[in-house]
Design a protein around this motif. Structure first.
Motif, mmCIF file in Angstrom:
data_model
loop_
_atom_site.group_PDB
_atom_site.id
_atom_site.type_symbol
_atom_site.label_atom_id
_atom_site.label_comp_id
_atom_site.label_asym_id
_atom_site.label_seq_id
_atom_site.Cartn_x
_atom_site.Cartn_y
_atom_site.Cartn_z
ATOM 1 N N MET A 293 0.812 -1.208 0.000
ATOM 2 C CA MET A 293 0.000 0.000 0.000
ATOM 3 C C MET A 293 0.853 1.269 0.000
ATOM 4 S SD MET A 293 -3.092 -0.923 -0.303
ATOM 5 C CE MET A 293 -3.970 0.584 0.082
ATOM 6 N N VAL A 294 1.892 1.303 0.830
ATOM 7 C CA VAL A 294 2.741 2.495 0.874
ATOM 8 C C VAL A 294 3.404 2.716 -0.482
ATOM 9 C CG1 VAL A 294 4.831 3.509 1.885
ATOM 10 C CG2 VAL A 294 3.142 2.404 3.364
ATOM 11 N N GLY A 295 3.944 1.634 -1.065
ATOM 12 C CA GLY A 295 4.577 1.748 -2.371
ATOM 13 C C GLY A 295 3.606 2.199 -3.445
ATOM 14 N N GLY A 296 2.401 1.619 -3.436
ATOM 15 C CA GLY A 296 1.407 1.969 -4.441
ATOM 16 C C GLY A 296 0.920 3.399 -4.310
ATOM 17 N N LEU A 297 0.696 3.850 -3.082
ATOM 18 C CA LEU A 297 0.221 5.217 -2.870
ATOM 19 C C LEU A 297 1.288 6.241 -3.266
ATOM 20 C CD1 LEU A 297 -1.608 4.701 0.525
ATOM 21 C CD2 LEU A 297 -2.695 5.500 -1.580
ATOM 22 N N ARG A 298 2.522 5.980 -2.880
ATOM 23 C CA ARG A 298 3.593 6.922 -3.235
ATOM 24 C C ARG A 298 3.791 6.975 -4.743
ATOM 25 N NH1 ARG A 298 8.042 5.563 1.574
ATOM 26 N NH2 ARG A 298 6.967 6.751 3.228
ATOM 27 N N LYS A 299 3.694 5.832 -5.389
ATOM 28 C CA LYS A 299 3.812 5.801 -6.850
ATOM 29 C C LYS A 299 2.701 6.617 -7.503
ATOM 30 C CE LYS A 299 4.148 2.549 -10.729
ATOM 31 N NZ LYS A 299 4.106 1.119 -11.133
ATOM 32 N N ALA A 300 1.527 6.626 -6.847
ATOM 33 C CA ALA A 300 0.388 7.377 -7.382
ATOM 34 C C ALA A 300 0.421 8.851 -6.969
ATOM 35 C CB ALA A 300 -0.917 6.744 -6.909
ATOM 36 N N GLY A 301 1.486 9.271 -6.293
ATOM 37 C CA GLY A 301 1.654 10.679 -5.970
ATOM 38 C C GLY A 301 1.119 11.128 -4.628
#
Length: 375
Positions: A293-301
């Motif tokens: 989740m952290v990786g996905g959210l950061r990737k999404a800005g």
């Protein structure tokens, strides 16, 4: 009949739970992507279930001692000594962690007195303080959800009675560092204040060891509140505890006799084997979910602090949205359920995600969050 003039101000001064409102919405949205539920997505371990069933069949359905089964109280004290090195004097078995918090505040807070509450906070802290006639005073932990003890000290007045601390935290998942705990202990000792340490997520720590109890640094002035709701998925069993100095626990026991009476008898019997359960696989699984989740959210800005424990994220709402409320309303249009930040805070700049869900649900949520931020 007009009930407005009949209701006590302790009722009219608080609002219904914002989290429960989201729970109710979940039932009305078909195929909801539900990232709002603050409870594990695994079930109570079978050995614990069997112990509860055996206790019921054996007739263990009457009142246990108000303070709790002596053998369970001793197990909890032993657990804290072995895991945390906490030399706490006594233990009360409460009706969930919320029951323990309620008794603690009832025992300490007079009308007009103040309780320092972290911001963001678990929703009950604010309202339980108000119900007791006290005033919650919020100490700011934004933007990284750290405790600045020097800033907190400036909020202390002659009316201050206690400081509430939670580690790992809800809604942020943040863990209070050992330095912060030492500084808090030194401050509370110097100011003759009680620390109420909410440790319900103590075993859901991603550091490889349980979170160090605040009571280890200030045993003579700390009430350690914990339980099994989150670690063993026993949310509906309502079993918690409070550890602390014998004179304080004695007063909580007195209040328990006239309020909750006792914690559920069968749950107490089943909990006698709780500390034998191996939670390592569950914790490892949730750490992977956190990383996803952290990786996905950061990737999404999204701006998102990495939590050290529990199973929550508290990302910042993208700048294109006015506040957390607007964001979650847009998310609901896409069948995603999260909780707006104002439920947990004096601000409405963030939103809470619970990643206690299947990977399929998490990935579906991430896809929507990515679309909502235009990435």
């Amino acid at each position: 009949m007009n009930y407005d003039n009949l209701l006590a101000t302790r009722v009219t001064s608080i609002e219904a739970s914002g989290i429960r409102k989201i729970f109710d919405l979940a039932a009305t949205i078909k195929d909801a992507i539900n990232l709002s539920i603050g409870q594990p997505d695994f079930d109570v371990p079978d050995p614990i279930k069997e112990l509860a069933i055996d206790a019921i069949r054996a007739g263990f359905n009457r009142y246990p001692p108000s303070a709790g089964l002596p053998e369970l109280r001793q197990l909890v004290l032993d657990h804290y000594r072995q895991i945390h090195g906490v030399p706490q004097e006594d233990c009360l078995i409460a009706s969930g962690t919320s029951g323990g918090l309620t008794l603690s505040l009832l025992a300490l807070v007079n009308p007009g007195e103040e309780v320092l509450v972290p911001d963001p906070f678990f929703v009950s802290y604010k309202h339980l303080t108000t119900i007791c006639g006290g005033t919650p005073i919020f100490y700011d932990t934004y933007p990284h959800f750290r405790i600045d003890v020097s800033r907190l000290e400036k909020l202390i007045t002659p009316k201050t009675k206690a400081i509430i601390v939670m580690s790992p935290g809800n809604p942020t998942g943040a863990c209070v560092s050992e330095k912060e705990k030492r500084d808090l202990a030194d401050l509370a000792r110097a100011k003759n204040l009680i620390l109420i340490s909410d440790e319900i997520y103590e075993l859901f720590s991603y550091s490889g060891r349980p979170e160090k109890s605040l009571g280890a640094f200030y045993p003579e002035g700390t009430l350690c509140v914990g339980g099994l709701s989150k670690t063993l998925a026993m949310t509906g069993w309502r079993l918690g505890w409070v550890l602390g100095p014998k004179p304080l626990i004695a007063e909580l026991m007195k209040l328990q006799q006239f309020t909750f009476v006792c914690a559920p008898s069968t749950a107490q019997k089943a909990a006698l084997k709780a500390f034998e359960m191996d939670l390592s696989e569950n914790v490892a699984s949730y750490k992977k979910k956190r990383d996803l989740m952290v990786g996905g959210l950061r990737k999404a800005g999204y701006e998102c602090e990495e939590p050290g424990g529990a199973f929550y994220l508290f990302p910042k709402v993208p700048a294109k949205y006015k506040n957390g409320q607007e964001f979650i309303e847009k998310a609901m249009e896409r069948r995603v359920l999260v909780v707006p930040g104002h439920v947990f805070s004096t601000r409405d700049t963030h939103f809470r995600i619970s990643y206690a869900a299947s990977d399929a649900t998490l990935n579906a949520g991430l896809k929507v969050f990515e679309e909502m931020n235009g990435k």
